[in-house]
Motif scaffolding. Sequence first.
Motif, PDB file in Angstrom:
ATOM      1  N   PHE A  57     -42.397 -48.223 -38.119  1.00  0.00           N
ATOM      2  CA  PHE A  57     -41.988 -47.447 -39.320  1.00  0.00           C
ATOM      3  C   PHE A  57     -40.710 -46.681 -39.084  1.00  0.00           C
ATOM      4  O   PHE A  57     -40.519 -45.750 -39.956  1.00  0.00           O
ATOM      5  CB  PHE A  57     -43.218 -46.850 -39.864  1.00  0.00           C
ATOM      6  N   GLY A  58     -40.146 -46.888 -38.090  1.00  0.00           N
ATOM      7  CA  GLY A  58     -38.870 -45.865 -37.864  1.00  0.00           C
ATOM      8  C   GLY A  58     -37.566 -46.543 -38.388  1.00  0.00           C
ATOM      9  O   GLY A  58     -37.753 -47.652 -38.963  1.00  0.00           O
ATOM     10  N   LYS A  59     -36.836 -45.840 -38.513  1.00  0.00           N
ATOM     11  CA  LYS A  59     -35.133 -46.116 -38.889  1.00  0.00           C
ATOM     12  C   LYS A  59     -34.149 -46.185 -37.785  1.00  0.00           C
ATOM     13  O   LYS A  59     -34.105 -44.740 -37.181  1.00  0.00           O
ATOM     14  CB  LYS A  59     -35.004 -45.242 -40.172  1.00  0.00           C
ATOM     15  N   SER A  60     -33.288 -47.188 -37.786  1.00  0.00           N
ATOM     16  CA  SER A  60     -32.431 -46.903 -36.725  1.00  0.00           C
ATOM     17  C   SER A  60     -31.317 -45.767 -37.160  1.00  0.00           C
ATOM     18  O   SER A  60     -30.953 -45.577 -38.313  1.00  0.00           O
ATOM     19  CB  SER A  60     -31.665 -48.241 -36.629  1.00  0.00           C
ATOM     20  N   LEU A  61     -30.973 -45.006 -36.053  1.00  0.00           N
ATOM     21  CA  LEU A  61     -30.103 -44.213 -36.146  1.00  0.00           C
ATOM     22  C   LEU A  61     -28.573 -44.557 -35.675  1.00  0.00           C
ATOM     23  O   LEU A  61     -27.578 -43.621 -35.592  1.00  0.00           O
ATOM     24  CB  LEU A  61     -30.565 -42.675 -35.478  1.00  0.00           C
ATOM     25  N   VAL A  62     -28.400 -45.664 -35.518  1.00  0.00           N
ATOM     26  CA  VAL A  62     -26.957 -46.280 -35.131  1.00  0.00           C
ATOM     27  C   VAL A  62     -25.939 -45.877 -36.032  1.00  0.00           C
ATOM     28  O   VAL A  62     -24.808 -45.408 -35.597  1.00  0.00           O
ATOM     29  CB  VAL A  62     -27.134 -47.690 -35.051  1.00  0.00           C
ATOM     30  N   PRO A  63     -25.953 -45.686 -37.415  1.00  0.00           N
ATOM     31  CA  PRO A  63     -24.900 -45.131 -38.410  1.00  0.00           C
ATOM     32  C   PRO A  63     -24.586 -43.637 -37.758  1.00  0.00           C
ATOM     33  O   PRO A  63     -23.263 -43.442 -37.992  1.00  0.00           O
ATOM     34  CB  PRO A  63     -25.390 -45.347 -39.645  1.00  0.00           C
ATOM     35  N   GLN A  64     -25.543 -42.811 -37.625  1.00  0.00           N
ATOM     36  CA  GLN A  64     -25.503 -41.360 -37.238  1.00  0.00           C
ATOM     37  C   GLN A  64     -24.748 -41.275 -35.933  1.00  0.00           C
ATOM     38  O   GLN A  64     -23.692 -40.734 -35.909  1.00  0.00           O
ATOM     39  CB  GLN A  64     -26.567 -40.699 -37.370  1.00  0.00           C
ATOM     40  N   ILE A  65     -25.240 -42.234 -34.982  1.00  0.00           N
ATOM     41  CA  ILE A  65     -24.686 -42.133 -33.772  1.00  0.00           C
ATOM     42  C   ILE A  65     -23.370 -42.581 -33.445  1.00  0.00           C
ATOM     43  O   ILE A  65     -22.313 -42.015 -32.981  1.00  0.00           O
ATOM     44  CB  ILE A  65     -25.520 -42.788 -32.579  1.00  0.00           C
ATOM     45  N   LEU A  66     -22.971 -43.976 -33.962  1.00  0.00           N
ATOM     46  CA  LEU A  66     -21.662 -44.358 -33.859  1.00  0.00           C
ATOM     47  C   LEU A  66     -20.611 -44.131 -34.870  1.00  0.00           C
ATOM     48  O   LEU A  66     -19.570 -44.040 -34.457  1.00  0.00           O
ATOM     49  CB  LEU A  66     -22.019 -46.251 -33.831  1.00  0.00           C
ATOM     50  N   GLU A  67     -20.962 -43.639 -35.996  1.00  0.00           N
ATOM     51  CA  GLU A  67     -20.176 -43.503 -37.100  1.00  0.00           C
ATOM     52  C   GLU A  67     -20.135 -41.958 -37.353  1.00  0.00           C
ATOM     53  O   GLU A  67     -18.905 -41.630 -38.289  1.00  0.00           O
ATOM     54  CB  GLU A  67     -20.472 -44.330 -38.361  1.00  0.00           C
ATOM     55  N   GLY A  68     -21.375 -41.243 -37.192  1.00  0.00           N
ATOM     56  CA  GLY A  68     -21.079 -39.944 -37.626  1.00  0.00           C
ATOM     57  C   GLY A  68     -21.488 -39.444 -39.032  1.00  0.00           C
ATOM     58  O   GLY A  68     -21.414 -38.429 -39.521  1.00  0.00           O
ATOM     59  N   ARG A  69     -22.172 -40.495 -39.620  1.00  0.00           N
ATOM     60  CA  ARG A  69     -22.409 -40.712 -40.868  1.00  0.00           C
ATOM     61  C   ARG A  69     -23.882 -39.881 -41.253  1.00  0.00           C
ATOM     62  O   ARG A  69     -24.778 -40.533 -40.400  1.00  0.00           O
ATOM     63  CB  ARG A  69     -22.429 -41.966 -41.663  1.00  0.00           C
ATOM     64  N   ASP A  70     -24.224 -39.009 -41.938  1.00  0.00           N
ATOM     65  CA  ASP A  70     -25.383 -38.523 -42.592  1.00  0.00           C
ATOM     66  C   ASP A  70     -25.891 -39.413 -43.432  1.00  0.00           C
ATOM     67  O   ASP A  70     -25.591 -39.100 -44.618  1.00  0.00           O
ATOM     68  CB  ASP A  70     -25.195 -37.198 -42.780  1.00  0.00           C
ATOM     69  N   VAL A  71     -26.576 -40.438 -43.151  1.00  0.00           N
ATOM     70  CA  VAL A  71     -26.831 -41.548 -44.211  1.00  0.00           C
ATOM     71  C   VAL A  71     -28.018 -41.351 -45.123  1.00  0.00           C
ATOM     72  O   VAL A  71     -28.350 -41.947 -46.170  1.00  0.00           O
ATOM     73  CB  VAL A  71     -26.980 -42.938 -43.703  1.00  0.00           C
TER      74      VAL A  71
END
Length: 289
Positions: free
Chosen positions: A118-132
Motif C-alpha cells: 500500500f505504499g506509493k513510489s517516491l520516484v517523481p519526488q526523488i528524480l524530478e523534485g516534484r511534490d506530487v
Amino acid sequence: MLCIFFFFQAEDGIRDAQESRGLGDVYKRQLLLAAVDEYNFRDSTTVAIFADHGDYAGDYGLVEKWPSGLEDVLTRVPLIVRVPGGVEANVISSPVQLFDIVPTLLELAGINATHVHFGKSLVPQILEGRDVDPGRAVFAEGGYGTNEPRDFEGDASNGGMPRKEFIYYPKLLQQQQERLSVCRAASVRTARYKLVLRTDPKDLDHDSELYDLEHDPRELDNLYGNSSYAAITAELKHKLFLWYMQTSDVTPWLVDARNGGWPPRMLATTSGYAADVAWDTSNKPIVWK
C-alpha cells in the motif's frame, strides 16, 4: 543498481537531549557515503537512510516510547534518499510513509512487485523534485486491546513481569495495572491536521486527540471534541475508515498447495511463475498446463 539501507534511531535533532545521538548518526552517514564514493559506486548506488521510530526525549515529561503513543516525536522519522541522477538537496514537504520505500526502490531497480502493498513510489519526488501529492494523508497504528491480555508486555503468557531492577519494569507494570493507557490507537495525518483515535471494548472513545499542526506543531492543544473542528474531525475519521477498509485484508498472489486440488488445472507461464503473480506483474500471456 546497488541499494544500501542505513537504519538509525534518532529524531530531528532539535532537542538538546537528542543532539549528541543525532551527531553520532550524522558522522556514520558521512562515513557510509564517503565509502560509496571512494569505491566508485556513487553512479550505481541508491542509499536510503531512515529510522523505525523516534523517542520521547523529555517530551511531555516522558522518555522512551509507548505502544499507543502516536505523537510526531515518535512517528515522524528521517527519510533521506540519494539516487544517481536525483535532484540534490530537494525537500518534500507533503507527508510520506516508510511503506513507500519498497515501491520506490523496486521502481528504481526496474523490478515489478510480486506482493500486495500500500505504499506509493517516491520516484517523481526523488528524480524530478516534484511534490506530487501535497494533500496526501498518512497513517499509523499501535496499542493492544484489553480483550487480548496476551499482547500486553509483562503478561504471564509471554514471560511475566521482570525483576524490579529491570529498566523496563515500570513500563510493563503500567501496562498490567492501567491497561487502557495502552489501548488500540490509530492516527491519520495530513500536512496540517492529525487525528488520533483510541478505542477499546471497555471505552469506545478513550483519550482521542486532534491537532492543528500549523498552529500547534508540538501537539500541546488537543482540539478533539471542539465543535469548531467537527467538520475536520469527520473528514479525518472518514479517511481513516477508508484506509482500514482498503488495507485490512489482502488475498495471496500464490495458490496454496493445501487448497484441495482447486482449481483443477493450475495456470502457469512459460517463465514458470504462478499465473496470478505473472499476470499482475508483467501481463505476459498465460499458458494452460
